[in-house]
Design a protein around this motif. Structure first.
Motif, PDB file in Angstrom:
ATOM      1  N   VAL A  59       5.987  23.769  -8.599  1.00 41.24           N
ATOM      2  CA  VAL A  59       6.444  25.047  -8.338  1.00 41.24           C
ATOM      3  C   VAL A  59       7.172  25.734  -9.381  1.00 41.24           C
ATOM      4  O   VAL A  59       8.243  25.077  -9.735  1.00 41.24           O
ATOM      5  N   ALA A  60       6.871  26.633  -9.958  1.00 40.98           N
ATOM      6  CA  ALA A  60       7.653  27.414 -11.131  1.00 40.98           C
ATOM      7  C   ALA A  60       7.991  28.641 -10.833  1.00 40.98           C
ATOM      8  O   ALA A  60       6.996  29.414 -10.055  1.00 40.98           O
ATOM      9  N   ASP A  61       8.692  29.558 -11.509  1.00 47.85           N
ATOM     10  CA  ASP A  61       9.119  30.860 -11.214  1.00 47.85           C
ATOM     11  C   ASP A  61       8.166  31.652 -12.042  1.00 47.85           C
ATOM     12  O   ASP A  61       7.414  31.190 -12.816  1.00 47.85           O
ATOM     13  N   ALA A  62       8.764  32.952 -12.188  1.00 51.90           N
ATOM     14  CA  ALA A  62       7.829  33.958 -12.757  1.00 51.90           C
ATOM     15  C   ALA A  62       7.978  33.561 -14.454  1.00 51.90           C
ATOM     16  O   ALA A  62       6.832  34.072 -15.127  1.00 51.90           O
ATOM     17  N   GLU A  63       8.845  32.870 -14.901  1.00 56.43           N
ATOM     18  CA  GLU A  63       9.089  32.618 -16.296  1.00 56.43           C
ATOM     19  C   GLU A  63       8.426  31.139 -16.693  1.00 56.43           C
ATOM     20  O   GLU A  63       8.549  30.655 -17.398  1.00 56.43           O
ATOM     21  N   HIS A  64       7.690  30.615 -15.539  1.00 53.71           N
ATOM     22  CA  HIS A  64       7.318  29.347 -15.655  1.00 53.71           C
ATOM     23  C   HIS A  64       8.116  28.359 -15.700  1.00 53.71           C
ATOM     24  O   HIS A  64       7.782  27.260 -16.182  1.00 53.71           O
ATOM     25  N   ARG A  65       9.264  28.302 -15.465  1.00 53.67           N
ATOM     26  CA  ARG A  65      10.418  27.380 -15.266  1.00 53.67           C
ATOM     27  C   ARG A  65      10.394  26.542 -14.076  1.00 53.67           C
ATOM     28  O   ARG A  65      10.179  27.249 -13.055  1.00 53.67           O
ATOM     29  N   PRO A  66      10.043  25.138 -14.086  1.00 52.68           N
ATOM     30  CA  PRO A  66       9.688  24.398 -12.923  1.00 52.68           C
ATOM     31  C   PRO A  66      10.952  24.391 -12.167  1.00 52.68           C
ATOM     32  O   PRO A  66      12.101  24.211 -12.410  1.00 52.68           O
TER      33      PRO A  66
END
Length: 103
Positions: A59-66
């Motif tokens: 799962v990653a946030d909106a900035e694709h940070r895990p």
């Protein structure tokens, strides 16, 4: 509402990249969505298909940070009324849904 992405991975790497994501209230809501299959799979699916036990959500946030990973072996039993993502994008557009399936 923030968007979260639920990529599906196996021990050998990426299986499905979530291009659309899901809107969740916060990290805890995203974790809850992952624990219930994120509309992509379910505890019941995993019980019927032992191969899925080798998979996990990354799962990653909106900035694709895990943010975190949830192994499919830790999926919780299905909730009544849980909505699944459409698996066929053409079918999704016919039903009026806006999200595309995971690819």
């Amino acid at each position: 509402m923030p968007r979260y992405f639920f990529d599906v991975q196996s021990g050998s790497g990426l299986v499905c990249l979530d291009y659309e994501g899901l809107d969740c209230a916060d990290d805890q809501a995203a974790l809850d969505a992952a624990r219930h299959g994120a509309g992509f799979t379910s505890h019941g699916d995993c019980a019927r298909n032992p191969q899925l036990t080798r998979y996990r959500f990354s799962v990653a946030d909106a900035e694709h940070r895990p943010l975190f990973e949830v192994p499919f072996t830790e999926l919780e039993p299905d909730r009544p009324m849980a909505r699944k993502r459409p698996r066929n994008p053409a079918r999704a557009s016919r039903s009026g849904r806006n999200r595309a399936a995971l690819h």
